[in-house]
Design a protein around this motif. Structure first.
Motif, short mmCIF file in Angstrom:
data_model
loop_
_atom_site.label_atom_id
_atom_site.label_comp_id
_atom_site.label_asym_id
_atom_site.label_seq_id
_atom_site.Cartn_x
_atom_site.Cartn_y
_atom_site.Cartn_z
N MET A 7 -89.96 -53.73 -56.62
CA MET A 7 -89.95 -53.43 -58.06
C MET A 7 -91.33 -53.07 -58.58
N PHE A 8 -92.38 -53.52 -57.87
CA PHE A 8 -93.73 -53.39 -58.38
C PHE A 8 -94.58 -52.52 -57.46
N GLU A 9 -95.56 -51.87 -58.04
CA GLU A 9 -96.55 -51.15 -57.26
C GLU A 9 -97.51 -52.18 -56.67
N GLN A 10 -98.18 -51.80 -55.59
CA GLN A 10 -99.11 -52.73 -54.92
C GLN A 10 -100.18 -53.23 -55.89
N SER A 11 -100.69 -52.36 -56.76
CA SER A 11 -101.73 -52.77 -57.70
C SER A 11 -101.19 -53.82 -58.68
N GLN A 12 -99.92 -53.71 -59.07
CA GLN A 12 -99.33 -54.69 -59.97
C GLN A 12 -99.19 -56.04 -59.26
N ILE A 13 -98.78 -56.01 -57.99
CA ILE A 13 -98.63 -57.25 -57.23
C ILE A 13 -99.99 -57.94 -57.10
N GLN A 14 -101.03 -57.15 -56.89
CA GLN A 14 -102.37 -57.72 -56.79
C GLN A 14 -102.78 -58.37 -58.12
N GLU A 15 -102.45 -57.73 -59.24
CA GLU A 15 -102.77 -58.31 -60.55
C GLU A 15 -102.00 -59.61 -60.78
N LYS A 57 -101.01 -61.60 -58.43
CA LYS A 57 -101.62 -62.57 -57.52
C LYS A 57 -102.89 -63.15 -58.14
N GLU A 58 -103.69 -62.29 -58.76
CA GLU A 58 -104.91 -62.76 -59.42
C GLU A 58 -104.57 -63.70 -60.57
N ASP A 71 -103.43 -75.39 -54.89
CA ASP A 71 -102.49 -75.90 -53.88
C ASP A 71 -101.35 -74.93 -53.60
N GLY A 72 -101.38 -73.73 -54.22
CA GLY A 72 -100.34 -72.74 -53.98
C GLY A 72 -99.10 -72.91 -54.84
N ILE A 73 -99.13 -73.87 -55.75
CA ILE A 73 -98.01 -74.16 -56.65
C ILE A 73 -98.58 -74.33 -58.06
N ILE A 74 -97.93 -73.69 -59.04
CA ILE A 74 -98.30 -73.91 -60.43
C ILE A 74 -97.41 -75.04 -60.95
N ASP A 75 -98.03 -76.14 -61.33
CA ASP A 75 -97.28 -77.28 -61.85
C ASP A 75 -97.70 -77.54 -63.31
N LYS A 76 -97.15 -78.58 -63.87
CA LYS A 76 -97.42 -78.92 -65.27
C LYS A 76 -98.92 -79.13 -65.52
N SER A 77 -99.59 -79.77 -64.60
CA SER A 77 -101.02 -80.01 -64.72
C SER A 77 -101.80 -78.69 -64.73
N ASP A 78 -101.39 -77.75 -63.87
CA ASP A 78 -102.03 -76.44 -63.84
C ASP A 78 -101.84 -75.71 -65.17
N LEU A 79 -100.64 -75.80 -65.73
CA LEU A 79 -100.39 -75.14 -67.02
C LEU A 79 -101.28 -75.74 -68.11
N ARG A 80 -101.37 -77.08 -68.12
CA ARG A 80 -102.21 -77.75 -69.12
C ARG A 80 -103.66 -77.29 -68.98
N ASP A 81 -104.16 -77.24 -67.72
CA ASP A 81 -105.53 -76.81 -67.47
C ASP A 81 -105.75 -75.35 -67.86
N LEU A 103 -93.10 -73.69 -58.41
CA LEU A 103 -93.53 -72.35 -58.80
C LEU A 103 -94.63 -71.85 -57.86
N ASN A 104 -94.20 -71.30 -56.71
CA ASN A 104 -95.13 -70.66 -55.80
C ASN A 104 -95.24 -69.18 -56.19
N PHE A 105 -96.04 -68.42 -55.47
CA PHE A 105 -96.26 -67.03 -55.85
C PHE A 105 -94.98 -66.20 -55.77
N THR A 106 -94.14 -66.45 -54.78
CA THR A 106 -92.89 -65.68 -54.64
C THR A 106 -92.00 -65.89 -55.86
N LEU A 107 -91.84 -67.13 -56.28
CA LEU A 107 -91.02 -67.42 -57.46
C LEU A 107 -91.67 -66.85 -58.71
#
Length: 172
Positions: free
Chosen positions: A24-32, A34-35, A45-55, A81-85
């Motif tokens: 669905m996405f261009e490579q440049s969009q996927i890179q953005e 990812k950033e 840790d490769g997962i966005i959790d509640k603490s990460d959102l707060r930070d 919530l890993n990068f794939t999700l």
């Protein structure tokens, strides 16, 4: 018309994969994406959790985010919530977006000369008085993200491009 400017409605069914989301996405969009994911994954840790959102909110200057608000955000995920999700969630949000030409045609109703711009006050009046009426705050937010030019006009062609492509034409 205001429906076109709002995010697509969330589907109650959560998907975690199966379709080729990367396609669905261009490579440049996927890179953005990812950033953005890396910035939000504060503890790396490769997962966005509640603490990460707060930070992340704290890094943006918003220190008083409530647990209820964070819990609601986390409920949108069907699992950790890993990068794939994360990418899948963006894909789901964008799936319901109208094509650029459809959105342009909606604005062209107010621009019979095809100039590509609309008088800011005029479009504000239309958006606040018709269909799914915008609030004053929503209008201010739109104009903050898409400022009027020096003559008070809104460049709706650029607005449509950003809605459908996610970045300003001039920044490419």
């Amino acid at each position: 018309m205001s429906v076109l400017l709002q995010s697509p409605k969330k589907d109650k069914k959560k998907e975690t994969g199966g379709s080729n989301i990367v396609g669905m996405f261009e490579q440049s969009q996927i890179q953005e994406f990812k950033e953005a994911f890396t910035i939000m994954d504060q503890n790396r840790d490769g997962i966005i959790d509640k603490s990460d959102l707060r930070d992340t909110y704290a890094a943006l200057g918003r220190l008083n985010v409530g647990n209820d608000e964070l819990d609601e955000m986390m409920k949108e995920c069907s699992g950790p919530l890993n990068f794939t999700l994360f990418l899948n969630m963006f894909g789901e949000k964008l799936k319901g977006t109208d094509p650029e030409e459809t959105i342009l045609n909606a604005f062209k109703v107010f621009d019979p000369e095809g100039s590509g711009v609309l008088m800011g006050e005029e479009i504000k009046n239309h958006l606040m008085s018709q269909a799914d009426k915008f609030t004053e705050d929503e209008i201010n937010q739109m104009f903050a993200n898409f400022p009027l030019d020096v003559t008070g006009n809104l460049d709706y062609k650029n607005l449509c491009y950003v809605i459908t492509h996610g970045e300003d034409k001039e920044q490419e």
